[in-house]
Design a protein around this motif. Structure first.
Motif, PDB file in Angstrom:
ATOM      1  N   ILE A  80      49.423  -1.564  85.480  1.00 21.37           N
ATOM      2  CA  ILE A  80      50.466  -2.389  85.561  1.00 21.37           C
ATOM      3  C   ILE A  80      50.673  -2.900  83.986  1.00 21.37           C
ATOM      4  O   ILE A  80      51.965  -2.904  83.476  1.00 21.37           O
ATOM      5  N   VAL A  81      49.745  -2.998  83.278  1.00 23.68           N
ATOM      6  CA  VAL A  81      49.817  -3.283  81.659  1.00 23.68           C
ATOM      7  C   VAL A  81      50.745  -2.227  81.019  1.00 23.68           C
ATOM      8  O   VAL A  81      51.499  -2.538  80.247  1.00 23.68           O
ATOM      9  N   ALA A  82      50.489  -0.929  81.434  1.00 23.15           N
ATOM     10  CA  ALA A  82      51.200   0.085  80.828  1.00 23.15           C
ATOM     11  C   ALA A  82      52.687   0.167  81.127  1.00 23.15           C
ATOM     12  O   ALA A  82      53.355   0.067  80.248  1.00 23.15           O
ATOM     13  N   LEU A  83      52.886  -0.192  82.399  1.00 25.91           N
ATOM     14  CA  LEU A  83      54.350  -0.294  82.793  1.00 25.91           C
ATOM     15  C   LEU A  83      55.096  -1.481  81.905  1.00 25.91           C
ATOM     16  O   LEU A  83      56.245  -1.724  81.891  1.00 25.91           O
ATOM     17  N   MET A  84      54.401  -2.767  82.048  1.00 20.37           N
ATOM     18  CA  MET A  84      54.834  -3.724  81.068  1.00 20.37           C
ATOM     19  C   MET A  84      55.118  -3.467  79.864  1.00 20.37           C
ATOM     20  O   MET A  84      56.236  -3.964  79.227  1.00 20.37           O
ATOM     21  N   ARG A  85      54.139  -2.544  79.268  1.00 21.25           N
ATOM     22  CA  ARG A  85      54.438  -2.398  77.912  1.00 21.25           C
ATOM     23  C   ARG A  85      55.717  -1.582  77.741  1.00 21.25           C
ATOM     24  O   ARG A  85      56.169  -1.097  76.528  1.00 21.25           O
ATOM     25  N   LEU A  86      56.002  -0.806  78.726  1.00 19.92           N
ATOM     26  CA  LEU A  86      57.276   0.288  78.728  1.00 19.92           C
ATOM     27  C   LEU A  86      58.660  -0.415  79.152  1.00 19.92           C
ATOM     28  O   LEU A  86      59.562   0.309  79.591  1.00 19.92           O
ATOM     29  N   SER A  87      58.311  -1.770  79.736  1.00 13.01           N
ATOM     30  CA  SER A  87      59.439  -2.391  80.343  1.00 13.01           C
ATOM     31  C   SER A  87      60.395  -2.462  79.231  1.00 13.01           C
ATOM     32  O   SER A  87      60.471  -2.826  78.152  1.00 13.01           O
ATOM     33  N   PRO A  88      61.691  -2.785  79.860  1.00  9.04           N
ATOM     34  CA  PRO A  88      62.901  -2.967  79.177  1.00  9.04           C
ATOM     35  C   PRO A  88      63.048  -4.198  78.842  1.00  9.04           C
ATOM     36  O   PRO A  88      63.720  -4.809  77.951  1.00  9.04           O
ATOM     37  N   PHE A  89      62.451  -5.191  79.337  1.00  6.86           N
ATOM     38  CA  PHE A  89      62.085  -6.664  78.967  1.00  6.86           C
ATOM     39  C   PHE A  89      61.247  -7.003  78.138  1.00  6.86           C
ATOM     40  O   PHE A  89      59.975  -6.921  78.088  1.00  6.86           O
ATOM     41  N   GLY A  96      52.125  -7.665  77.513  1.00  3.59           N
ATOM     42  CA  GLY A  96      51.346  -6.400  77.933  1.00  3.59           C
ATOM     43  C   GLY A  96      50.533  -5.959  76.278  1.00  3.59           C
ATOM     44  O   GLY A  96      49.491  -5.876  76.350  1.00  3.59           O
ATOM     45  N   THR A  97      51.432  -6.297  75.210  1.00  3.48           N
ATOM     46  CA  THR A  97      50.878  -5.989  73.965  1.00  3.48           C
ATOM     47  C   THR A  97      49.757  -6.982  73.692  1.00  3.48           C
ATOM     48  O   THR A  97      48.739  -6.606  73.062  1.00  3.48           O
ATOM     49  N   LEU A  98      49.987  -8.309  73.870  1.00  4.89           N
ATOM     50  CA  LEU A  98      48.969  -9.227  73.848  1.00  4.89           C
ATOM     51  C   LEU A  98      47.754  -8.980  74.414  1.00  4.89           C
ATOM     52  O   LEU A  98      46.552  -8.960  73.988  1.00  4.89           O
ATOM     53  N   SER A 150      42.463  -2.412  79.386  1.00  3.77           N
ATOM     54  CA  SER A 150      43.328  -2.448  78.093  1.00  3.77           C
ATOM     55  C   SER A 150      43.254  -1.145  77.422  1.00  3.77           C
ATOM     56  O   SER A 150      44.158  -0.659  77.158  1.00  3.77           O
ATOM     57  N   PHE A 151      42.207  -0.164  77.608  1.00  6.35           N
ATOM     58  CA  PHE A 151      41.944   0.871  77.033  1.00  6.35           C
ATOM     59  C   PHE A 151      42.774   1.990  78.065  1.00  6.35           C
ATOM     60  O   PHE A 151      43.449   2.742  77.558  1.00  6.35           O
ATOM     61  N   ILE A 152      42.452   1.847  79.458  1.00  6.38           N
ATOM     62  CA  ILE A 152      43.211   2.493  80.451  1.00  6.38           C
ATOM     63  C   ILE A 152      44.735   2.399  80.355  1.00  6.38           C
ATOM     64  O   ILE A 152      45.516   3.469  80.519  1.00  6.38           O
ATOM     65  N   SER A 153      45.142   1.312  80.165  1.00  7.23           N
ATOM     66  CA  SER A 153      46.588   1.080  79.789  1.00  7.23           C
ATOM     67  C   SER A 153      47.135   1.927  78.965  1.00  7.23           C
ATOM     68  O   SER A 153      48.225   2.316  78.855  1.00  7.23           O
ATOM     69  N   GLU A 154      46.496   2.068  77.572  1.00  8.91           N
ATOM     70  CA  GLU A 154      47.130   2.983  76.515  1.00  8.91           C
ATOM     71  C   GLU A 154      47.182   4.235  76.968  1.00  8.91           C
ATOM     72  O   GLU A 154      47.870   5.123  76.650  1.00  8.91           O
ATOM     73  N   ILE A 155      46.004   4.685  77.802  1.00  7.33           N
ATOM     74  CA  ILE A 155      45.902   6.155  78.106  1.00  7.33           C
ATOM     75  C   ILE A 155      47.304   6.261  79.104  1.00  7.33           C
ATOM     76  O   ILE A 155      47.956   7.288  78.719  1.00  7.33           O
TER      77      ILE A 155
END
Lengths: 270, 242
Positions: A80-89, A96-98, A150-155
């Motif tokens: 979910i966090v990864a998709l947030m960090r790649l979101s157009p919004f 996500g970055t926070l 947080s680590f898994i989202s970066e992967i």
């Protein structure tokens, strides 16, 4: 009709077996020598520890529970966090970055202590019974899952970004929605790429579950430490402890290896 | 079938489309020609909404593509596109590549999608490759699969973005032949290409783009033999010399 290929294959198998034998022999030799040296100072009493194995098994179950819940939470939240960090919004991206930058930059030990002694107590209404808030397995797995996410989202993010943007364009051009394209085209390809780093992270998660001993969750490491307090057999207990962790992590590696192999049978280019 | 009205597109400060007006009628084959950077690929991508325009209108089969109210996912089912780099899904077999969108977007039944896909494979001449992965195909075969994948959605319009530019010379013909067949079946097509032979033979009209505008639009014969605009004349001269 292809004796050369067959011979080539046999030769590879023989070489593999020889290497395995050599490594085992060499490792065994070192271990035995080390053991002899230690035995000059210390009397090993393996006979006394065998009947403690049931205690270890109980610890194993709790370690497996904490790691299992942690993995589930970590992977789901990580995606979910990864998709947030790649979101157009931009708002989603920033949130996500926070999340990633905060959780990833706190020592995991401190985060576990903070969750159990801090958050769980702070959530308790004044004067109420500790009750559910004292569920160490809950708070421990939650802490584990939250910071591993947080680590898994970066992967996940790296994996998704490594899939060419044109795959998304091609999917969308055929009428797929963003989510359909993610689900049928992007993620399946990303999963193949992230299998190796994800395995590493999941193994790290299992190992980090040992930190939960600070909140007195009776998992494997806590069990070994506790037994060591009762009887002066630390060497034996911690050797068994290490073996138990290997028994969890090595199968994870093997499964990952098999998965990778399966992916590569039909897809040579990553 | 396709109407483009006063379309302007900027990438940042770069003004890439400077007021394009164009109509493509049903069953027509329009070939877009021009130097790299003249905006022809961008124009093509505006037709299925992969690029958003800042000004002007694009409509395909009566659907307004460039307004935010339009359900683009639905509109795109009418518009097939074939890319220079094929963009096949590498983790799916050839058959699955062709079936996936009918299955998931149009919600066609498994059996029906499979039959359609097999028919299309038959048609592009590689039925034996159904269960092979794209990286085991030649470039020409991959591009033909990409065309089949687009056709599986039964679009009303087909867009081609330099479909032969990434191919080895000996594979160009098999792709162009397939496109020629489509044209003979009266598919409405917009083709960005550098294949002048194809343009001359198959196009109903040719549009020549230069620096974000269509400077010349006409029948192939007139375009090649009697170009009106100076830029077109230079271009034709260079192409014919090469």
């Amino acid at each position: 009709m292809t004796p050369k290929a067959v011979r080539g294959y046999d030769y590879r198998a023989v070489k593999l077996v020889m290497r395995a034998v050599l490594v085992t022999a060499f490792g065994g030799f070192i271990a035995v020598k080390l053991y002899d040296v230690l035995a000059q100072h210390y009397t090993f009493r393996w006979g006394l520890v065998w009947h403690q194995l049931p205690a270890f098994n109980e610890g194993l179950i709790i370690t497996l529970e904490a790691s299992g819940i942690g993995m589930l939470l970590g992977v789901v939240l990580g995606l979910i966090v990864a998709l947030m960090r790649l979101s157009p919004f931009a708002l989603f991206r920033d949130m996500g970055t926070l999340y990633v930058q905060t959780l990833r930059n706190i020592p995991s030990l401190i985060f576990i202590i903070f969750m159990y002694f801090g958050i769980s107590r702070a959530l308790l209404p004044r004067g109420a019974n500790v009750g559910f808030m004292d569920n160490r397995l809950f708070w421990g797995s939650l802490a584990l899952g939250l910071f591993e996410a947080s680590f898994i989202s970066e992967i996940f993010r790296a994996g998704i970004q490594s899939i060419s943007k044109t795959q998304m364009e091609a999917s969308r051009s055929m009428g797929m929605s963003y989510w359909q394209a993610m689900r049928y085209v992007i993620l399946p390809q990303a999963f193949r790429i992230i299998t190796p780093p994800m395995t590493g992270e999941l193994i790290a998660l299992v190992k980090e579950s040992a930190l939960l001993l600070v909140i007195s969750l009776p998992e494997l490491t806590w069990t070994a430490k506790d037994l060591g307090h009762q009887r002066p057999l630390q060497f034996e207990f911690y050797t068994i402890l290490a073996a138990y962790y290997l028994a969890i992590t090595v199968p994870i590696s093997i499964i990952s290896h098999l998965l990778e192999h399966r992916f590569n049978v039909h897809r040579r280019r990553a | 079938m396709i109407t483009i009205q006063d379309v302007h597109k900027w990438f940042g400060k770069l003004h890439v489309l400077k007021g394009i007006d164009l109509k493509v009628t049903e069953g027509e084959v329009l070939v877009l020609i021009g130097a790299s950077g003249s905006g022809k690929s961008t124009l093509l991508r505006c037709i299925n909404g992969l690029e958003r325009v800042q000004q002007g209108q694009v409509s395909v089969a009566g659907i307004d593509i460039q307004t935010s109210k339009t359900n683009l996912n639905r509109a795109r089912q009418q518009i097939g596109i074939v890319f220079q780099q094929f963009n096949l899904f590498l983790h799916m077999t050839v058959l699955k590549n062709i079936m996936i969108s009918p299955l998931k977007v149009k919600k066609v039944a498994q059996q029906e999608a499979k039959e359609t896909a097999l028919k299309l494979l038959q048609r592009i001449g590689i039925p034996e490759k159904a269960n092979v992965y794209p990286d085991q195909l030649s470039g020409g075969q991959q591009q033909r699969v990409a065309i089949a994948r687009a056709l599986a959605m039964q679009p009303q319009v087909m867009l081609f973005d330099e479909p032969t530019s990434a191919l080895d010379p000996e594979m160009i013909k098999e792709v162009l032949d397939l496109m020629r067949e489509l044209a003979e079946e009266n598919m409405t097509m917009v083709v960005v290409t550098h294949e002048m032979g194809f343009a001359r033979e198959v196009a109903d009209r040719i549009a020549f783009m230069d620096d974000g505008v269509i400077v010349e639009l006409g029948k192939p014969q007139q375009f090649f033999e009697n170009p009106q605009h100076k830029r077109t004349q230079q271009f034709i001269q260079r192409v014919l010399q090469a």
